[in-house]
Write an enzyme that holds these catalytic residues in place. Structure first.
Site, PDB file in Angstrom:
ATOM      1  N   SER A  37       0.858  -1.181   0.000  1.00 39.03           N
ATOM      2  CA  SER A  37       0.000   0.000   0.000  1.00 39.03           C
ATOM      3  C   SER A  37       0.893   1.229   0.000  1.00 39.03           C
ATOM      4  CB  SER A  37      -0.904   0.014   1.227  1.00 39.03           C
ATOM      5  OG  SER A  37      -1.729   1.173   1.247  1.00 39.03           O
ATOM      6  N   TYR A  90      -0.100   2.419  12.420  1.00 37.01           N
ATOM      7  CA  TYR A  90       1.312   2.130  12.684  1.00 37.01           C
ATOM      8  C   TYR A  90       1.594   2.348  14.165  1.00 37.01           C
ATOM      9  CZ  TYR A  90       3.871   1.653   8.217  1.00 37.01           C
ATOM     10  OH  TYR A  90       4.410   1.204   7.041  1.00 37.01           O
TER      11      TYR A  90
END
Length: 593
Positions: free
Chosen positions: A247, A503
């Site tokens: 991605s 993240y």
């Protein structure tokens, strides 16, 4: 109309890649954070931060991690001069010579292609502790040479591991512990031609060894972009993106790699797997391209791909927003996604990352006065608590009139959630710092600070809880191990109708042996990943499984899923020629399936 281009691109990664990029870490050889004459700065002229005095960053490191940079920084190790002897398969090497295929048994050529970018890899490289490195590096020049290489490898029992830029963070291309067979790394980076561009169909065909930034440079010559921009865009390759289901930061406008790729060519032990057509959509049973996507080098070697391209956007505009806290920022992202108004890139940084971005901003003239004003404005006028505020960076791309209208819609939603504009400069800086952050990990290692990031995807209703609980889990893990000096943060980087990618970043100080520190990190990340899964997160959003996450793979896809993968593997690669060892833990140890 098709524009044919058959010449090789003067690419980012030459054959002697360690002359350009670091052999013992991330990035260009001429770029790094360094401490000299009492000042932290960034060396090299490739990034906007280059040459700036980062005094705030030094103070933050010394205070948070209880360090004195004048005393505690350790020197970089020298390049290795001795290497393990290769396990030679003379039949394989002789067949390569006959076929006119370039290969090398040089020690540095082998070392630099036998690792990823994890802390484990860094420790092995910095301490010259090579349990296993590739025996030979092979550079195919075209699809037909790959076919010939696979044929002779099957015949001679050699293991093949295709690599691109070696940017993986999942041990995916780290050399498996196989000692009874020759391991050949197939370096695809010299297969980097743009074969053709179709202006009418807005498609292009590339050899998949081409690096991200080289793709964009070639397409720009003709007025187009691909738009796939992962954090590793400078060094990772099209083939690597396909193999890991990658991605990019601008996926909202251009799509993830599975949305961009229209056709893939894969060389397997049984022959070439590819569609016999290129079309926008078909209904002819299972799409075998999706078997290739995410296969992580276990089924064959990807050689070529047809991809969608777009015209270069008329305008590109950065912006930033500041919100009161993480919950508010997530609610803002959720509404933007619900109304399908995501700009090309929209990313939310928590308070720790927001402050870190400020630390990497060199102090300007009147910088102290300006900082005082910002603190007063945010805390007194906006009533924001400085230890809770978060930032959102935005990138809009497209036709000018559409971008102007799009921005108005997004800012209307932002106003609803009490946002304060942070300005275009901060939005641009936040986006560009993505390419610099990876260099911090290597600099931190020299200070006995160890850390990494890992990612997941999660539904919107669980996003805030996952961020909160995973960070709390890491805090508990550190406290249980007596780790006093650490930092943990998160960011929401990609958003969808039903959820987002998150993240998590974690750094801690450890003054013992690097091997002990790496083991501690792995233990803590494992506990954090268990927490991610318990909170409804996935095993990976775009980094893939590799060897790092393989022990959780069966639980993620079910035993039926594991058996289905085994069946595909057995059919396409019965001799386990592609014994890289990813996805299923015991695959790399099997000579036969």
């Amino acid at each position: 109309m098709k524009i044919v281009r058959s010449q090789q691109v003067s690419g980012t990664l030459p054959k002697r890649r360690h002359e350009v990029i670091r052999w013992d870490g991330w990035g260009y050889k001429d770029c790094k954070f360094e401490f000299r004459d009492g000042v932290i700065s960034f060396r090299g002229d490739r990034y906007p931060i280059a040459g700036k005095r980062l005094n705030n960053f030094r103070h933050w490191i010394e205070e948070l991690f209880d360090l004195n940079l004048e005393k505690d920084i350790r020197p970089r190790v020298a390049e290795p001069s001795t290497f393990p002897e290769p396990i030679r398969n003379h039949l394989f090497l002789e067949d390569l010579r006959k076929a006119g295929v370039n290969f090398s048994e040089d020690g540095m050529d082998r070392v630099i292609r036998g690792h990823c970018q994890t802390l484990v890899d860094l420790q092995v490289l910095r301490e010259h502790r090579y349990e296993r490195i590739p025996d030979v590096v092979v550079w195919p020049s075209c699809h037909q040479q790959v076919v010939e290489i696979v044929d002779v490898a099957v015949k001679s029992g050699v293991v093949l591991i295709p690599v691109g830029g070696n940017t993986s963070v999942s041990l995916a291309v780290s050399t498996p512990a196989i000692y009874d067979r020759t391991i050949a790394v197939i370096d695809m980076t010299q297969m980097n031609r743009m074969l053709w561009v179709s202006e009418e169909n807005l498609t292009a065909c590339f050899e998949v060894g081409i690096v991200g930034q080289d793709i964009e440079r070639e397409l720009h010559k003709h007025g187009y972009v691909l738009g796939h921009e992962p954090d590793s865009h400078e060094f990772s390759t099209l083939g690597g993106w396909i193999a890991t289901r990658a991605s990019g930061m601008k996926k909202n406008r251009y799509g993830n790699i599975e949305d961009i790729v229209e056709r893939v060519k894969l060389v397997t032990s049984k022959g070439v797997l590819e569609k016999k057509f290129t079309a926008p959509r078909v209904s002819i049973g299972p799409d075998f391209d999706h078997v290739i996507l995410g296969s992580e080098g276990t089924l064959g070697i990807i050689t070529e791909a047809v991809v969608k391209i777009r015209r270069i956007p008329e305008v590109r505009h950065y912006e930033s927003l500041v919100f009161a806290d993480l919950e508010t920022g997530i609610r803002f992202l959720r509404e933007v996604a619900e109304r399908r108004l995501q700009p090309a890139s929209i990313r939310l940084l928590d308070n720790e990352q927001f402050k870190c971005g400020i630390l990497l901003d060199p102090p300007a003239m009147f910088g102290n006065l300006y900082e005082v004003f910002k603190r007063f404005y945010l805390s007194k006028i906006c009533r924001f608590h400085l230890d809770k505020i978060v930032a959102v960076t935005l990138l809009f791309e497209g036709v000018k009139s559409e971008v102007v209208h799009h921005e108005k819609q997004v800012y209307t939603i932002a106003k609803k959630y009490g946002a304060v504009k942070g300005g275009e400069k901060n939005g641009r800086k936040g986006y560009m710092l993505t390419f610099v952050v990876a260099y911090i990990r290597d600099f931190a290692w020299d200070l006995s600070i160890y850390g990494e990031s890992f990612e997941t995807s999660v539904s919107w209703d669980k996003c805030l809880a996952l961020c909160t609980n995973v960070k709390a889990c890491i805090v508990r893990s550190c406290q249980a191990r007596g780790i006093k000096h650490f930092v943990v943060s998160c960011r929401v980087t990609q958003s969808y109708d039903s959820g987002a990618c998150v993240y998590v970043y974690f750094l801690f100080k450890h003054l013992g042996a690097p091997e002990q520190a790496v083991q501690l990190y792995e233990e803590i990340e494992d506990e954090a990943r268990d927490e991610v899964l318990a909170c409804g997160g996935t095993l990976s959003h775009h980094h893939g499984i590799g060897k790092t996450r393989s022990k959780w793979y069966p639980a993620s896809v079910s035993q039926v899923g594991v058996q289905l993968f085994r069946a595909i593997k057995k059919e396409l690669d019965p001799g386990n020629t592609f014994a890289v060892g990813n996805l299923i833990p015991d695959e790399m140890m099997k000579a036969k399936l």
